[in-house]
Design a protein around this motif. Structure first.
Motif, PDB file in Angstrom:
ATOM      1  N   PRO A 296       0.797  -1.228   0.000  1.00 17.00           N
ATOM      2  CA  PRO A 296       0.000   0.000   0.000  1.00 17.00           C
ATOM      3  C   PRO A 296       0.830   1.278   0.000  1.00 17.00           C
ATOM      4  CG  PRO A 296      -0.090  -1.060   2.139  1.00 17.00           C
ATOM      5  CD  PRO A 296       0.618  -2.002   1.215  1.00 17.00           C
ATOM      6  N   HIS A 297       2.099   1.177   0.407  1.00 14.15           N
ATOM      7  CA  HIS A 297       2.959   2.361   0.456  1.00 14.15           C
ATOM      8  C   HIS A 297       3.958   2.432  -0.693  1.00 14.15           C
ATOM      9  CE1 HIS A 297       1.559   1.923   4.688  1.00 14.15           C
ATOM     10  NE2 HIS A 297       1.226   3.167   4.426  1.00 14.15           N
ATOM     11  N   ASN A 298       3.903   1.473  -1.605  1.00 16.53           N
ATOM     12  CA  ASN A 298       4.734   1.494  -2.817  1.00 16.53           C
ATOM     13  C   ASN A 298       4.130   0.474  -3.777  1.00 16.53           C
ATOM     14  OD1 ASN A 298       6.703   1.914  -4.724  1.00 16.53           O
ATOM     15  ND2 ASN A 298       8.250   0.696  -3.675  1.00 16.53           N
ATOM     16  N   ASN A 299       3.151   0.907  -4.557  1.00 16.02           N
ATOM     17  CA  ASN A 299       2.412  -0.036  -5.388  1.00 16.02           C
ATOM     18  C   ASN A 299       2.542   0.251  -6.876  1.00 16.02           C
ATOM     19  OD1 ASN A 299      -0.018   1.689  -6.246  1.00 16.02           O
ATOM     20  ND2 ASN A 299       0.069   1.990  -4.035  1.00 16.02           N
ATOM     21  N   LEU A 300       2.078  -0.686  -7.655  1.00 13.50           N
ATOM     22  CA  LEU A 300       2.224  -0.643  -9.113  1.00 13.50           C
ATOM     23  C   LEU A 300       1.575   0.588  -9.738  1.00 13.50           C
ATOM     24  CD1 LEU A 300       3.214  -2.137 -11.642  1.00 13.50           C
ATOM     25  CD2 LEU A 300       1.042  -3.357 -11.672  1.00 13.50           C
ATOM     26  N   HIS A 301       0.402   0.980  -9.260  1.00 18.36           N
ATOM     27  CA  HIS A 301      -0.322   2.097  -9.871  1.00 18.36           C
ATOM     28  C   HIS A 301       0.218   3.472  -9.472  1.00 18.36           C
ATOM     29  CE1 HIS A 301      -3.315  -0.614 -11.444  1.00 18.36           C
ATOM     30  NE2 HIS A 301      -3.588  -1.069 -10.248  1.00 18.36           N
ATOM     31  N   TYR A 302       0.508   3.653  -8.197  1.00 17.24           N
ATOM     32  CA  TYR A 302       0.821   4.981  -7.679  1.00 17.24           C
ATOM     33  C   TYR A 302       2.223   5.128  -7.111  1.00 17.24           C
ATOM     34  CZ  TYR A 302      -4.270   5.172  -7.851  1.00 17.24           C
ATOM     35  OH  TYR A 302      -5.569   5.102  -8.254  1.00 17.24           O
ATOM     36  N   GLY A 303       2.960   4.038  -7.006  1.00 12.24           N
ATOM     37  CA  GLY A 303       4.266   4.113  -6.359  1.00 12.24           C
ATOM     38  C   GLY A 303       4.107   4.555  -4.922  1.00 12.24           C
ATOM     39  N   LYS A 304       4.840   5.581  -4.545  1.00 12.12           N
ATOM     40  CA  LYS A 304       4.769   6.114  -3.182  1.00 12.12           C
ATOM     41  C   LYS A 304       3.993   7.435  -3.141  1.00 12.12           C
ATOM     42  CE  LYS A 304       9.239   4.124  -2.040  1.00 12.12           C
ATOM     43  NZ  LYS A 304      10.645   4.409  -1.689  1.00 12.12           N
ATOM     44  N   GLU A 305       3.206   7.694  -4.182  1.00 11.37           N
ATOM     45  CA  GLU A 305       2.578   9.010  -4.337  1.00 11.37           C
ATOM     46  C   GLU A 305       1.117   9.099  -3.906  1.00 11.37           C
ATOM     47  OE1 GLU A 305       4.439  11.647  -5.268  1.00 11.37           O
ATOM     48  OE2 GLU A 305       6.112  10.238  -5.279  1.00 11.37           O
ATOM     49  N   VAL A 306       0.560   8.069  -3.277  1.00 10.62           N
ATOM     50  CA  VAL A 306      -0.834   8.136  -2.829  1.00 10.62           C
ATOM     51  C   VAL A 306      -0.911   9.044  -1.605  1.00 10.62           C
ATOM     52  CG1 VAL A 306      -2.796   6.831  -1.926  1.00 10.62           C
ATOM     53  CG2 VAL A 306      -1.334   5.817  -3.648  1.00 10.62           C
ATOM     54  N   PRO A 307      -1.809  10.031  -1.608  1.00 14.62           N
ATOM     55  CA  PRO A 307      -1.958  10.868  -0.417  1.00 14.62           C
ATOM     56  C   PRO A 307      -2.342  10.007   0.792  1.00 14.62           C
ATOM     57  CG  PRO A 307      -3.095  11.848  -2.281  1.00 14.62           C
ATOM     58  CD  PRO A 307      -2.676  10.466  -2.700  1.00 14.62           C
ATOM     59  N   CYS A 308      -1.766  10.294   1.926  1.00 16.47           N
ATOM     60  CA  CYS A 308      -1.988   9.497   3.139  1.00 16.47           C
ATOM     61  C   CYS A 308      -3.478   9.375   3.478  1.00 16.47           C
ATOM     62  CB  CYS A 308      -1.257  10.119   4.319  1.00 16.47           C
ATOM     63  SG  CYS A 308       0.527  10.284   4.054  1.00 16.47           S
ATOM     64  N   THR A 309      -4.214  10.483   3.306  1.00 16.36           N
ATOM     65  CA  THR A 309      -5.620  10.500   3.716  1.00 16.36           C
ATOM     66  C   THR A 309      -6.530   9.723   2.768  1.00 16.36           C
ATOM     67  OG1 THR A 309      -5.897  12.639   2.621  1.00 16.36           O
ATOM     68  CG2 THR A 309      -5.409  12.659   4.994  1.00 16.36           C
ATOM     69  N   GLU A 310      -6.005   9.186   1.675  1.00 17.88           N
ATOM     70  CA  GLU A 310      -6.809   8.317   0.814  1.00 17.88           C
ATOM     71  C   GLU A 310      -7.160   7.022   1.541  1.00 17.88           C
ATOM     72  OE1 GLU A 310      -8.296   8.486  -2.194  1.00 17.88           O
ATOM     73  OE2 GLU A 310      -7.742  10.593  -2.288  1.00 17.88           O
ATOM     74  N   CYS A 311      -6.270   6.582   2.428  1.00 21.04           N
ATOM     75  CA  CYS A 311      -6.483   5.324   3.157  1.00 21.04           C
ATOM     76  C   CYS A 311      -6.596   5.519   4.659  1.00 21.04           C
ATOM     77  CB  CYS A 311      -5.342   4.345   2.887  1.00 21.04           C
ATOM     78  SG  CYS A 311      -5.142   3.921   1.153  1.00 21.04           S
ATOM     79  N   HIS A 312      -5.937   6.537   5.184  1.00 17.63           N
ATOM     80  CA  HIS A 312      -5.892   6.731   6.632  1.00 17.63           C
ATOM     81  C   HIS A 312      -6.748   7.903   7.053  1.00 17.63           C
ATOM     82  CE1 HIS A 312      -2.558   3.902   7.033  1.00 17.63           C
ATOM     83  NE2 HIS A 312      -2.014   4.478   5.968  1.00 17.63           N
ATOM     84  N   GLY A 313      -7.592   7.669   8.063  1.00 13.07           N
ATOM     85  CA  GLY A 313      -8.384   8.732   8.667  1.00 13.07           C
ATOM     86  C   GLY A 313      -7.808   9.041  10.035  1.00 13.07           C
ATOM     87  N   GLU A 314      -7.835  10.293  10.395  1.00 14.92           N
ATOM     88  CA  GLU A 314      -7.231  10.679  11.660  1.00 14.92           C
ATOM     89  C   GLU A 314      -8.083  10.241  12.846  1.00 14.92           C
ATOM     90  OE1 GLU A 314      -5.127  14.592  13.581  1.00 14.92           O
ATOM     91  OE2 GLU A 314      -6.394  14.797  11.837  1.00 14.92           O
ATOM     92  N   HIS A 315      -9.381  10.402  12.748  1.00 16.40           N
ATOM     93  CA  HIS A 315     -10.261  10.081  13.867  1.00 16.40           C
ATOM     94  C   HIS A 315     -11.206   8.928  13.565  1.00 16.40           C
ATOM     95  CE1 HIS A 315      -8.858  13.643  15.937  1.00 16.40           C
ATOM     96  NE2 HIS A 315      -9.073  14.344  14.844  1.00 16.40           N
ATOM     97  N   THR A 316     -11.389   8.618  12.297  1.00 13.82           N
ATOM     98  CA  THR A 316     -12.279   7.520  11.911  1.00 13.82           C
ATOM     99  C   THR A 316     -11.578   6.640  10.895  1.00 13.82           C
ATOM    100  OG1 THR A 316     -13.265   8.872  10.171  1.00 13.82           O
ATOM    101  CG2 THR A 316     -14.393   8.868  12.296  1.00 13.82           C
ATOM    102  N   PRO A 317     -11.802   5.318  10.962  1.00 14.15           N
ATOM    103  CA  PRO A 317     -11.164   4.430   9.980  1.00 14.15           C
ATOM    104  C   PRO A 317     -11.706   4.674   8.574  1.00 14.15           C
ATOM    105  CG  PRO A 317     -12.458   3.176  11.599  1.00 14.15           C
ATOM    106  CD  PRO A 317     -12.615   4.619  11.918  1.00 14.15           C
ATOM    107  N   LYS A 318     -10.838   4.467   7.581  1.00 12.67           N
ATOM    108  CA  LYS A 318     -11.239   4.604   6.188  1.00 12.67           C
ATOM    109  C   LYS A 318     -10.969   3.303   5.460  1.00 12.67           C
ATOM    110  CE  LYS A 318     -10.656   8.427   3.969  1.00 12.67           C
ATOM    111  NZ  LYS A 318     -10.041   9.516   3.240  1.00 12.67           N
ATOM    112  N   GLN A 319     -11.612   3.135   4.320  1.00 11.27           N
ATOM    113  CA  GLN A 319     -11.379   1.970   3.480  1.00 11.27           C
ATOM    114  C   GLN A 319     -10.077   2.164   2.713  1.00 11.27           C
ATOM    115  OE1 GLN A 319     -14.630   1.082   0.909  1.00 11.27           O
ATOM    116  NE2 GLN A 319     -13.450  -0.278  -0.379  1.00 11.27           N
ATOM    117  N   VAL A 320      -9.325   1.086   2.561  1.00  4.85           N
ATOM    118  CA  VAL A 320      -8.089   1.148   1.782  1.00  4.85           C
ATOM    119  C   VAL A 320      -8.431   1.464   0.327  1.00  4.85           C
ATOM    120  CG1 VAL A 320      -6.053  -0.144   1.057  1.00  4.85           C
ATOM    121  CG2 VAL A 320      -7.010  -0.509   3.332  1.00  4.85           C
TER     122      VAL A 320
END
Length: 77
Positions: free
Chosen positions: A39-63
């Protein structure tokens, strides 16, 4: 974390003050056929996925990858 104001999501720069993307990529690396399912270095996006696409600060998010793939990330929070 709220470097852009309380009503906005944190920036990736705020996350990277404590979390190094290269270290995260090593920690979440997979082997063999699953190599590019990292998820932190993948075929489509490399290391360029914004953190908040998968991680929520106060609530869980879908990968992000779950929109199209059925990979499992058992340690996702």
């Amino acid at each position: 974390c709220h470097d852009q104001g309380i009503k906005n999501m944190p920036s990736d720069q705020a996350c990277s003050q404590c979390h190094d993307i290269d270290e995260l990529a090593v920690t979440t690396a997979r082997q063999g056929d699953e190599e590019w399912q990292n998820p932190h270095n993948n075929l489509h996006y490399g290391k360029e996925v914004p953190c908040t696409e998968c991680h929520g600060e106060h609530t869980p998010k879908q990968v992000l990858c779950s929109n199209c793939h059925t990979f499992e990330y058992p340690k996702h929070k």
